[in-house]
Design an enzyme around this catalytic site. Structure first.
Site, PDB file in Angstrom:
ATOM      1  CG  LEU A   1      -1.819  -1.002   1.204  1.00 38.52           C
ATOM      2  CD1 LEU A   1      -2.884  -1.039   2.661  1.00 38.52           C
ATOM      3  CD2 LEU A   1      -2.571  -1.279   0.077  1.00 38.52           C
TER       4      LEU A   1
ATOM      5  CG  ASN B   1       1.668   5.012  -5.621  1.00 34.87           C
ATOM      6  OD1 ASN B   1       1.672   6.187  -5.268  1.00 34.87           O
ATOM      7  ND2 ASN B   1       1.530   4.957  -6.792  1.00 34.87           N
TER       8      ASN B   1
ATOM      9  CB  SER C   1       7.344   0.311 -18.923  1.00 37.81           C
ATOM     10  OG  SER C   1       7.360   1.565 -19.640  1.00 37.81           O
TER      11      SER C   1
ATOM     12  CE1 TYR D   1       8.705   2.075 -13.314  1.00 38.93           C
ATOM     13  CE2 TYR D   1       8.661   3.222 -15.473  1.00 38.93           C
ATOM     14  CZ  TYR D   1       8.272   2.198 -14.774  1.00 38.93           C
ATOM     15  OH  TYR D   1       7.114   1.630 -15.158  1.00 38.93           O
TER      16      TYR D   1
ATOM     17  CE  LYS E   1       8.734  -1.741 -13.929  1.00 37.63           C
ATOM     18  NZ  LYS E   1       7.474  -2.653 -13.279  1.00 37.63           N
TER      19      LYS E   1
ATOM     20  CG  ASN F   1       1.672   9.508 -15.983  1.00 40.71           C
ATOM     21  OD1 ASN F   1       1.489   8.668 -15.310  1.00 40.71           O
ATOM     22  ND2 ASN F   1       2.419   9.454 -17.144  1.00 40.71           N
TER      23      ASN F   1
HETATM   24  P1  NAD Z   1       0.521   1.786  -9.019  1.00 43.74           P
HETATM   25  O1  NAD Z   1       1.602   2.639  -8.289  1.00 43.74           O
HETATM   26  O2  NAD Z   1      -0.832   2.037  -9.068  1.00 43.74           O
HETATM   27  O3  NAD Z   1       0.575   0.130  -8.550  1.00 43.74           O
HETATM   28  C1  NAD Z   1       1.609  -0.739  -8.016  1.00 43.74           C
HETATM   29  C2  NAD Z   1       1.442  -1.151  -6.799  1.00 43.74           C
HETATM   30  O4  NAD Z   1       2.612  -1.955  -6.017  1.00 43.74           O
HETATM   31  C3  NAD Z   1       1.008  -0.215  -5.604  1.00 43.74           C
HETATM   32  O5  NAD Z   1      -0.411  -0.430  -5.099  1.00 43.74           O
HETATM   33  C4  NAD Z   1       1.984  -0.028  -4.497  1.00 43.74           C
HETATM   34  O6  NAD Z   1       1.574  -0.045  -3.182  1.00 43.74           O
HETATM   35  C5  NAD Z   1       2.496  -1.666  -4.640  1.00 43.74           C
HETATM   36  N1  NAD Z   1       4.034  -1.860  -4.470  1.00 43.74           N
HETATM   37  C6  NAD Z   1       4.982  -1.234  -4.707  1.00 43.74           C
HETATM   38  N2  NAD Z   1       6.306  -1.718  -4.413  1.00 43.74           N
HETATM   39  C7  NAD Z   1       5.737  -2.694  -3.514  1.00 43.74           C
HETATM   40  C8  NAD Z   1       6.504  -3.815  -2.767  1.00 43.74           C
HETATM   41  N3  NAD Z   1       7.714  -3.799  -2.577  1.00 43.74           N
HETATM   42  N4  NAD Z   1       5.807  -4.906  -2.087  1.00 43.74           N
HETATM   43  C9  NAD Z   1       4.357  -4.771  -2.103  1.00 43.74           C
HETATM   44  N5  NAD Z   1       3.766  -3.971  -2.836  1.00 43.74           N
HETATM   45  C10 NAD Z   1       4.398  -2.931  -3.579  1.00 43.74           C
HETATM   46  O7  NAD Z   1       1.225   1.530 -10.515  1.00 43.74           O
HETATM   47  P2  NAD Z   1       0.285   0.774 -11.868  1.00 43.74           P
HETATM   48  O8  NAD Z   1       0.255   1.901 -12.620  1.00 43.74           O
HETATM   49  O9  NAD Z   1      -0.652   0.228 -11.296  1.00 43.74           O
HETATM   50  O10 NAD Z   1       1.394  -0.041 -12.319  1.00 43.74           O
HETATM   51  C11 NAD Z   1       1.616  -1.400 -12.178  1.00 43.74           C
HETATM   52  C12 NAD Z   1       2.920  -1.962 -12.886  1.00 43.74           C
HETATM   53  O11 NAD Z   1       2.933  -1.532 -14.344  1.00 43.74           O
HETATM   54  C13 NAD Z   1       4.347  -1.300 -12.518  1.00 43.74           C
HETATM   55  O12 NAD Z   1       5.179  -2.443 -12.341  1.00 43.74           O
HETATM   56  C14 NAD Z   1       4.437  -0.342 -13.244  1.00 43.74           C
HETATM   57  O13 NAD Z   1       6.160  -0.003 -13.445  1.00 43.74           O
HETATM   58  C15 NAD Z   1       4.011  -0.894 -14.660  1.00 43.74           C
HETATM   59  N6  NAD Z   1       3.753   0.278 -15.760  1.00 43.74           N
HETATM   60  C16 NAD Z   1       3.003   0.932 -15.549  1.00 43.74           C
HETATM   61  C17 NAD Z   1       2.596   1.872 -16.581  1.00 43.74           C
HETATM   62  C18 NAD Z   1       1.487   3.197 -16.089  1.00 43.74           C
HETATM   63  O14 NAD Z   1       1.452   4.180 -16.948  1.00 43.74           O
HETATM   64  N7  NAD Z   1       0.705   3.165 -15.142  1.00 43.74           N
HETATM   65  C19 NAD Z   1       3.309   1.968 -17.738  1.00 43.74           C
HETATM   66  C20 NAD Z   1       4.041   0.999 -17.887  1.00 43.74           C
HETATM   67  C21 NAD Z   1       4.271   0.002 -16.819  1.00 43.74           C
HETATM   68  C1  UD1 Z   2       5.517   8.822 -19.066  1.00 47.82           C
HETATM   69  C2  UD1 Z   2       6.982   8.047 -18.409  1.00 47.82           C
HETATM   70  C3  UD1 Z   2       7.141   6.709 -19.058  1.00 47.82           C
HETATM   71  C4  UD1 Z   2       6.019   5.720 -18.720  1.00 47.82           C
HETATM   72  C5  UD1 Z   2       4.837   6.385 -18.937  1.00 47.82           C
HETATM   73  C6  UD1 Z   2       3.723   5.421 -18.795  1.00 47.82           C
HETATM   74  C7  UD1 Z   2       8.327  10.186 -18.285  1.00 47.82           C
HETATM   75  C8  UD1 Z   2       9.207  11.113 -18.688  1.00 47.82           C
HETATM   76  N1  UD1 Z   2       7.980   9.307 -18.917  1.00 47.82           N
HETATM   77  O1  UD1 Z   2       5.777   8.888 -20.546  1.00 47.82           O
HETATM   78  O2  UD1 Z   2       8.358   6.332 -18.293  1.00 47.82           O
HETATM   79  O3  UD1 Z   2       6.341   4.678 -19.192  1.00 47.82           O
HETATM   80  O4  UD1 Z   2       4.472   7.985 -18.797  1.00 47.82           O
HETATM   81  O5  UD1 Z   2       2.694   6.089 -18.616  1.00 47.82           O
HETATM   82  O6  UD1 Z   2       7.688  10.720 -17.217  1.00 47.82           O
HETATM   83  N2  UD1 Z   2       1.939  15.956 -21.269  1.00 47.82           N
HETATM   84  C9  UD1 Z   2       1.896  17.260 -21.352  1.00 47.82           C
HETATM   85  N3  UD1 Z   2       1.335  17.548 -19.978  1.00 47.82           N
HETATM   86  C10 UD1 Z   2       1.386  17.105 -18.933  1.00 47.82           C
HETATM   87  C11 UD1 Z   2       1.750  15.715 -18.901  1.00 47.82           C
HETATM   88  C12 UD1 Z   2       1.874  15.222 -20.280  1.00 47.82           C
HETATM   89  O7  UD1 Z   2       1.682  17.810 -22.384  1.00 47.82           O
HETATM   90  O8  UD1 Z   2       1.029  17.633 -17.922  1.00 47.82           O
HETATM   91  C13 UD1 Z   2       2.544  15.310 -22.420  1.00 47.82           C
HETATM   92  C14 UD1 Z   2       3.964  14.781 -22.554  1.00 47.82           C
HETATM   93  O9  UD1 Z   2       4.828  15.612 -22.901  1.00 47.82           O
HETATM   94  C15 UD1 Z   2       3.659  13.640 -23.649  1.00 47.82           C
HETATM   95  C16 UD1 Z   2       2.183  12.964 -23.243  1.00 47.82           C
HETATM   96  O10 UD1 Z   2       1.585  14.377 -22.637  1.00 47.82           O
HETATM   97  O11 UD1 Z   2       3.557  14.027 -24.785  1.00 47.82           O
HETATM   98  C17 UD1 Z   2       2.085  11.853 -22.446  1.00 47.82           C
HETATM   99  O12 UD1 Z   2       2.715  12.118 -21.089  1.00 47.82           O
HETATM  100  P1  UD1 Z   2       2.748  11.248 -19.967  1.00 47.82           P
HETATM  101  O13 UD1 Z   2       1.142  10.768 -19.611  1.00 47.82           O
HETATM  102  O14 UD1 Z   2       3.551  11.510 -18.996  1.00 47.82           O
HETATM  103  O15 UD1 Z   2       3.124   9.756 -20.626  1.00 47.82           O
HETATM  104  P2  UD1 Z   2       4.690   9.399 -21.400  1.00 47.82           P
HETATM  105  O16 UD1 Z   2       5.421  10.870 -21.704  1.00 47.82           O
HETATM  106  O17 UD1 Z   2       4.642   8.577 -22.351  1.00 47.82           O
END
Ligand code: NAD
Ligand code: UD1
Length: 338
Positions: free
Chosen positions: A33, A35, A124, A149, A153, A199
């Protein structure tokens, strides 16, 4: 199947729990928990009308994992648990390497001891090198990551691949996500970032809600049709279902299989804002800001391999993503907090 979902209370984990339960699987979730909160799992129960087991704890606690594997006959693991904020990882690299790699190692060790052979790992698109041509296929160059980060990965992909290679009864899927957005259509489950969102989509929804003054568009001078960054946004429900396809796929395939989870289509920031305004009948206040360091102009997946081999494709539209994100945010202005 009985599935252990690590990071099950998080954004992608909780949506995947819903899809697993609705498909008739049993779910055991573990999360420290750091995050997230337990509320998301209550919502999973509410949406599905089904129970799941939950363990609160850190994956680096191998004793906890051994207990879980003793108490449940787990068929496979979906490993989401990780820290994921790019900017924070630059400031706290040791925390990111320690958590993300430490959790993956202790999970693999515990799976080894318990004889659990199937693993789906959350990776990712960030593992792809910046000098690739678009679209990114699974055999595009990886590495040259720009932040801890991304490297964590990349290293975890290596660890789970070597883990698979060391015993031919192991089956591992590495899933490289593009940009997950959106929420469950019920409006009960969605993304709940802590602090200022990094994001795009949560920044848009919080701006429309009035929690942020306006959306900063990071650069309008990229070599793209409208000058703003282009990404491959994928609806969270499509993404969650990709994990179910991966579980089925690896059932009969030893070794490691790598798949992109994306739509194969690029959408610009301006296109996303315009779609959000149109679908939801709202205005998104915007201003042009400088480019964000480390951003690519364009990033989108080659989705062919997933379609052909995994038998999975994303079909939800940008409009679905915008509608479901706003539905979640307006019904839950403070996320999971009352
Ligand atoms: P999130 O932070 O919402 O979920 C991750 C969960 O893992 C959280 O609930 C956190 O509390 C838990 N956690 C972290 N470290 C832990 C540990 N050591 N032990 C137990 N629990 C732990 O993130 P998400 O967006 O759901 O991402 C899930 C996975 O997908 C991650 O591995 C992330 O790197 C990968 N990923 C996410 C995105 C994205 O944009 N959301 C994109 C590419 C990859
Ligand atoms: C980000 C992460 C990437 C991760 C991905 C997953 C960074 C540098 N990269 O990438 O590692 O895998 O999220 O979701 O953080 N944008 C705006 N204004 C904002 C936010 C974003 O203009 O306030 C633009 C960005 O410049 C980009 C697009 O929106 O062009 C998407 O951004 P974001 O959602 O952060 O994703 P990624 O950049 O792809």
């Amino acid at each position: 199947m009985k599935v252990l979902v690590t990071g099950g209370a998080g954004y992608i984990g909780s949506h995947t729990c819903v899809e697993l339960l609705e498909a008739g699987h049993s779910v055991v979730a573990v999360d420290n928990l750091c995050n997230s909160g337990k509320k998301s799992l209550d919502r999973v129960r509410e949406i599905t009308g089904k129970e799941l087991d939950f363990y609160e704890g850190d994956l680096r606690d191998e004793g906890l994992l051994e207990r879980i594997f003793r108490q449940h006959k787990i068929d496979c693991v979906i490993h989401f648990a990780a820290l994921k904020a790019v900017g924070e990882s630059v400031k706290k690299p040791l925390e990111y390497y320690g958590n993300n790699i430490g959790a993956t190692l202790s999970l693999c060790r515990a799976m080894d001891k318990a004889g659990v052979r199937k693993l789906v790992f959350s990776s990712s698109a960030t593992v792809y090198s910046a000098d690739n041509r678009m679209p990114l296929s699974e055999n595009a160059k990886t590495g040259d990551c720009t932040n801890p980060y991304g490297w964590s990965k990349y290293i975890c992909e290596r660890i789970v691949s070597d883990f698979a290679a060391s015993d031919n009864s192991r089956r591992v899927a590495v899933l490289r996500y593009f940009n997950p957005v959106g929420a469950h259509p019920s409006g009960k489950l969605g993304e709940d970032p802590k602090g200022v969102p990094n994001n795009l989509m949560p920044y848009i929804t919080q701006t429309v809600l009035g929690r942020r003054e306006c959306l900063n568009i990071f650069g309008d001078d990229y070599p793209t049709p409208d000058g703003t960054g282009v990404r491959d946004y994928i609806h969270i429900v499509d993404l969650a279902r990709g994990h179910l396809s991966a579980l089925e796929y690896i059932d009969g395939r030893p070794g490691v299989s790598v798949f992109n989870l994306g739509t194969g289509k690029g959408v610009s920031v301006r296109e996303m804002v315009a779609a959000f305004e149109k679908v939801n009948g709202v205005t998104v206040p915007c201003r042009i800001a400088p480019r964000r360091a480390g951003d690519l102009a364009v990033c989108y997946a080659d989705a062919e391999k997933s379609a052909k081999e995994l038998g999975w494709s994303a079909f939800r539209t940008i409009e679905d993503m915008c509608r479901d994100s706003w539905n979640w945010q307006k019904n839950n202005p403070n996320g999971f907090e009352e």
